[in-house]
Write a protein that holds these residues in place. Structure first.
Motif, PDB file in Angstrom:
ATOM      1  N   ASP A 189       0.848  -1.197   0.000  1.00  0.00           N
ATOM      2  CA  ASP A 189       0.000   0.000   0.000  1.00  0.00           C
ATOM      3  C   ASP A 189       0.884   1.247   0.000  1.00  0.00           C
ATOM      4  O   ASP A 189       2.117   1.153  -0.010  1.00  0.00           O
ATOM      5  CB  ASP A 189      -0.963  -0.021   1.191  1.00  0.00           C
ATOM      6  N   ILE A 190       0.263   2.412   0.012  1.00  0.00           N
ATOM      7  CA  ILE A 190       0.996   3.669  -0.104  1.00  0.00           C
ATOM      8  C   ILE A 190       1.987   3.849   1.040  1.00  0.00           C
ATOM      9  O   ILE A 190       3.099   4.370   0.844  1.00  0.00           O
ATOM     10  CB  ILE A 190       0.019   4.871  -0.186  1.00  0.00           C
ATOM     11  N   LEU A 191       1.640   3.389   2.242  1.00  0.00           N
ATOM     12  CA  LEU A 191       2.569   3.520   3.366  1.00  0.00           C
ATOM     13  C   LEU A 191       3.790   2.629   3.178  1.00  0.00           C
ATOM     14  O   LEU A 191       4.907   3.001   3.560  1.00  0.00           O
ATOM     15  CB  LEU A 191       1.866   3.200   4.685  1.00  0.00           C
ATOM     16  N   GLY A 192       3.583   1.465   2.571  1.00  0.00           N
ATOM     17  CA  GLY A 192       4.714   0.606   2.243  1.00  0.00           C
ATOM     18  C   GLY A 192       5.653   1.280   1.250  1.00  0.00           C
ATOM     19  O   GLY A 192       6.880   1.214   1.379  1.00  0.00           O
ATOM     20  N   PHE A 193       5.067   1.958   0.254  1.00  0.00           N
ATOM     21  CA  PHE A 193       5.882   2.705  -0.714  1.00  0.00           C
ATOM     22  C   PHE A 193       6.710   3.768   0.010  1.00  0.00           C
ATOM     23  O   PHE A 193       7.899   3.935  -0.271  1.00  0.00           O
ATOM     24  CB  PHE A 193       4.984   3.381  -1.747  1.00  0.00           C
ATOM     25  N   LEU A 194       6.065   4.501   0.915  1.00  0.00           N
ATOM     26  CA  LEU A 194       6.750   5.578   1.625  1.00  0.00           C
ATOM     27  C   LEU A 194       7.899   5.042   2.479  1.00  0.00           C
ATOM     28  O   LEU A 194       8.992   5.618   2.511  1.00  0.00           O
ATOM     29  CB  LEU A 194       5.763   6.351   2.499  1.00  0.00           C
ATOM     30  N   LEU A 195       7.657   3.927   3.158  1.00  0.00           N
ATOM     31  CA  LEU A 195       8.690   3.336   4.014  1.00  0.00           C
ATOM     32  C   LEU A 195       9.857   2.807   3.187  1.00  0.00           C
ATOM     33  O   LEU A 195      11.018   3.161   3.432  1.00  0.00           O
ATOM     34  CB  LEU A 195       8.094   2.209   4.864  1.00  0.00           C
ATOM     35  N   ILE A 196       9.553   1.968   2.197  1.00  0.00           N
ATOM     36  CA  ILE A 196      10.626   1.348   1.413  1.00  0.00           C
ATOM     37  C   ILE A 196      11.375   2.403   0.604  1.00  0.00           C
ATOM     38  O   ILE A 196      12.617   2.373   0.507  1.00  0.00           O
ATOM     39  CB  ILE A 196      10.072   0.244   0.493  1.00  0.00           C
ATOM     40  N   GLY A 197      10.653   3.357   0.047  1.00  0.00           N
ATOM     41  CA  GLY A 197      11.311   4.429  -0.692  1.00  0.00           C
ATOM     42  C   GLY A 197      12.242   5.246   0.194  1.00  0.00           C
ATOM     43  O   GLY A 197      13.361   5.580  -0.205  1.00  0.00           O
ATOM     44  N   SER A 198      11.798   5.537   1.402  1.00  0.00           N
ATOM     45  CA  SER A 198      12.602   6.368   2.299  1.00  0.00           C
ATOM     46  C   SER A 198      13.839   5.642   2.808  1.00  0.00           C
ATOM     47  O   SER A 198      14.938   6.216   2.819  1.00  0.00           O
ATOM     48  CB  SER A 198      11.754   6.840   3.490  1.00  0.00           C
ATOM     49  N   VAL A 199      13.693   4.390   3.219  1.00  0.00           N
ATOM     50  CA  VAL A 199      14.879   3.693   3.738  1.00  0.00           C
ATOM     51  C   VAL A 199      15.885   3.408   2.622  1.00  0.00           C
ATOM     52  O   VAL A 199      17.093   3.387   2.863  1.00  0.00           O
ATOM     53  CB  VAL A 199      14.518   2.388   4.485  1.00  0.00           C
ATOM     54  N   THR A 200      15.391   3.223   1.396  1.00  0.00           N
ATOM     55  CA  THR A 200      16.316   3.012   0.284  1.00  0.00           C
ATOM     56  C   THR A 200      17.063   4.301  -0.036  1.00  0.00           C
ATOM     57  O   THR A 200      18.276   4.294  -0.269  1.00  0.00           O
ATOM     58  CB  THR A 200      15.566   2.513  -0.961  1.00  0.00           C
ATOM     59  N   GLY A 201      16.339   5.415  -0.031  1.00  0.00           N
ATOM     60  CA  GLY A 201      16.959   6.695  -0.346  1.00  0.00           C
ATOM     61  C   GLY A 201      17.906   7.205   0.727  1.00  0.00           C
ATOM     62  O   GLY A 201      18.904   7.856   0.422  1.00  0.00           O
ATOM     63  N   LEU A 202      17.609   6.907   1.990  1.00  0.00           N
ATOM     64  CA  LEU A 202      18.364   7.492   3.097  1.00  0.00           C
ATOM     65  C   LEU A 202      19.274   6.510   3.824  1.00  0.00           C
ATOM     66  O   LEU A 202      20.132   6.930   4.603  1.00  0.00           O
ATOM     67  CB  LEU A 202      17.388   8.106   4.116  1.00  0.00           C
ATOM     68  N   GLY A 203      19.107   5.212   3.579  1.00  0.00           N
ATOM     69  CA  GLY A 203      19.799   4.194   4.373  1.00  0.00           C
ATOM     70  C   GLY A 203      21.309   4.232   4.304  1.00  0.00           C
ATOM     71  O   GLY A 203      21.996   4.204   5.334  1.00  0.00           O
ATOM     72  N   GLY A 204      21.866   4.287   3.097  1.00  0.00           N
ATOM     73  CA  GLY A 204      23.321   4.273   2.960  1.00  0.00           C
ATOM     74  C   GLY A 204      23.978   5.491   3.568  1.00  0.00           C
ATOM     75  O   GLY A 204      25.000   5.393   4.262  1.00  0.00           O
ATOM     76  N   GLY A 205      23.397   6.663   3.335  1.00  0.00           N
ATOM     77  CA  GLY A 205      23.942   7.892   3.899  1.00  0.00           C
ATOM     78  C   GLY A 205      23.824   7.940   5.410  1.00  0.00           C
ATOM     79  O   GLY A 205      24.691   8.509   6.099  1.00  0.00           O
ATOM     80  N   THR A 206      22.768   7.335   5.935  1.00  0.00           N
ATOM     81  CA  THR A 206      22.600   7.286   7.386  1.00  0.00           C
ATOM     82  C   THR A 206      23.712   6.468   8.025  1.00  0.00           C
ATOM     83  O   THR A 206      24.333   6.897   9.007  1.00  0.00           O
ATOM     84  CB  THR A 206      21.222   6.677   7.746  1.00  0.00           C
ATOM     85  N   LEU A 207      23.986   5.294   7.451  1.00  0.00           N
ATOM     86  CA  LEU A 207      25.065   4.452   7.979  1.00  0.00           C
ATOM     87  C   LEU A 207      26.404   5.175   7.877  1.00  0.00           C
ATOM     88  O   LEU A 207      27.205   5.167   8.814  1.00  0.00           O
ATOM     89  CB  LEU A 207      25.111   3.126   7.222  1.00  0.00           C
ATOM     90  N   ARG A 208      26.642   5.830   6.745  1.00  0.00           N
ATOM     91  CA  ARG A 208      27.895   6.580   6.556  1.00  0.00           C
ATOM     92  C   ARG A 208      28.072   7.633   7.643  1.00  0.00           C
ATOM     93  O   ARG A 208      29.128   7.729   8.268  1.00  0.00           O
ATOM     94  CB  ARG A 208      27.876   7.254   5.183  1.00  0.00           C
ATOM     95  N   ASP A 209      27.030   8.437   7.879  1.00  0.00           N
ATOM     96  CA  ASP A 209      27.125   9.497   8.879  1.00  0.00           C
ATOM     97  C   ASP A 209      27.356   8.941  10.274  1.00  0.00           C
ATOM     98  O   ASP A 209      28.147   9.489  11.051  1.00  0.00           O
ATOM     99  CB  ASP A 209      25.863  10.358   8.863  1.00  0.00           C
ATOM    100  N   LEU A 210      26.677   7.845  10.604  1.00  0.00           N
ATOM    101  CA  LEU A 210      26.851   7.246  11.929  1.00  0.00           C
ATOM    102  C   LEU A 210      28.276   6.755  12.116  1.00  0.00           C
ATOM    103  O   LEU A 210      28.886   6.953  13.174  1.00  0.00           O
ATOM    104  CB  LEU A 210      25.854   6.100  12.133  1.00  0.00           C
ATOM    105  N   LEU A 211      28.839   6.110  11.092  1.00  0.00           N
ATOM    106  CA  LEU A 211      30.197   5.599  11.200  1.00  0.00           C
ATOM    107  C   LEU A 211      31.237   6.711  11.243  1.00  0.00           C
ATOM    108  O   LEU A 211      32.282   6.575  11.878  1.00  0.00           O
ATOM    109  CB  LEU A 211      30.500   4.648  10.038  1.00  0.00           C
TER     110      LEU A 211
END
Length: 196
Positions: A21-43
C-alpha cells in the motif's frame, strides 16, 4: 538530492512489485533513499545524521515514493526500471559518500569505503525489508561498480582534476561498469566449495 530521489524511486518500484500500500511505498522508498547515507554518517560520527538536519531530504523520498505509487502501473517492466534506477543511484552515491568522507578528513581508504557503503546499503536494506535475495548476491558486478566509481573519484580529486571533472568521470566509471554488467552479464569468478 538527485541520488536520494533515484534511490527512493528504486525502493518504491520494489514496493510495487510486492503490491504494497501507499505507506509501504513511503517506508521502502525512504529507507532506500536514506539508508546508505545514514550508515555513513553514523560511522563517521556526523550526528545528527544529514536528513535530521535537512528534513527536505525526507520530503524528496516521500514525494518520489508517491509519484512512483501512481506511475508504477504504467511502467511496462518495473523490474527493468528498478535495475536502471538502482544503477544511477549507485553511481551517484559512491561519489557523494566518498566526497563527504574526504571533506570530513577521512583517509583515502576510509573515504572509498564510505562511498561504497553509501551506494550499496540502501539497496541492501530495501531487499531485506522486501524479503528479496540481496542485490549483493546478484551474479553481475554490483559492489565492484561502486568501488570503481568511488576510487575514480578519489584519484581524480588527488590529481586535482576539479570537482566537476572528478564527479562526471567517476559517474561514467561507476555507471558504465554497472551498465555493462547489466547488459552483458559481467561478473567476477565466484568461490566454489571444494568437495568434502
Amino acid at each position: 538530492m538527485f541520488g536520494i530521489a533515484v534511490f527512493a524511486v528504486s525502493g518504491s518500484l520494489e514496493a510495487a512489485r510486492k503490491e504494497m500500500d501507499i505507506l509501504g511505498f513511503l517506508l521502502i522508498g525512504s529507507v532506500t533513499g536514506l539508508g546508505g547515507g545514514t550508515l555513513r554518517d553514523l560511522l563517521l560520527g556526523a550526528t545528527p545524521v544529514y536528513w535530521v538536519q535537512q528534513p527536505e531530504m525526507v520530503m524528496i523520498c516521500l514525494g518520489a515514493s508517491v509519484v512512483t505509487y501512481f506511475a508504477a502501473p504504467y511502467l511496462a517492466s518495473r523490474y527493468r526500471v528498478l535495475i536502471w534506477m538502482d544503477a544511477i543511484g549507485l553511481a551517484t552515491f559512491c561519489i557523494t559518500g566518498t566526497a563527504i568522507a574526504l571533506n570530513q578528513g577521512a583517509s583515502p581508504l576510509i573515504a572509498v569505503c564510505m562511498g561504497v557503503m553509501s551506494a550499496t546499503f540502501g539497496g541492501i536494506i530495501r531487499d531485506v525489508l522486501c524479503a528479496e535475495s540481496l542485490v549483493l548476491s546478484s551474479r553481475e558486478l554490483y559492489v565492484t561498480a561502486a568501488v570503481a566509481g568511488a576510487s575514480a573519484y578519489l584519484l581524480l580529486r588527488v590529481a586535482e582534476a576539479g570537482e566537476t571533472v572528478a564527479t562526471l568521470g567517476a559517474f561514467a566509471v561507476g555507471f558504465g561498469l554497472r551498465s555493462a554488467a547489466i547488459l552483458f552479464g559481467l561478473k567476477l569468478p565466484r568461490y566454489r566449495c571444494p568437495d568434502a
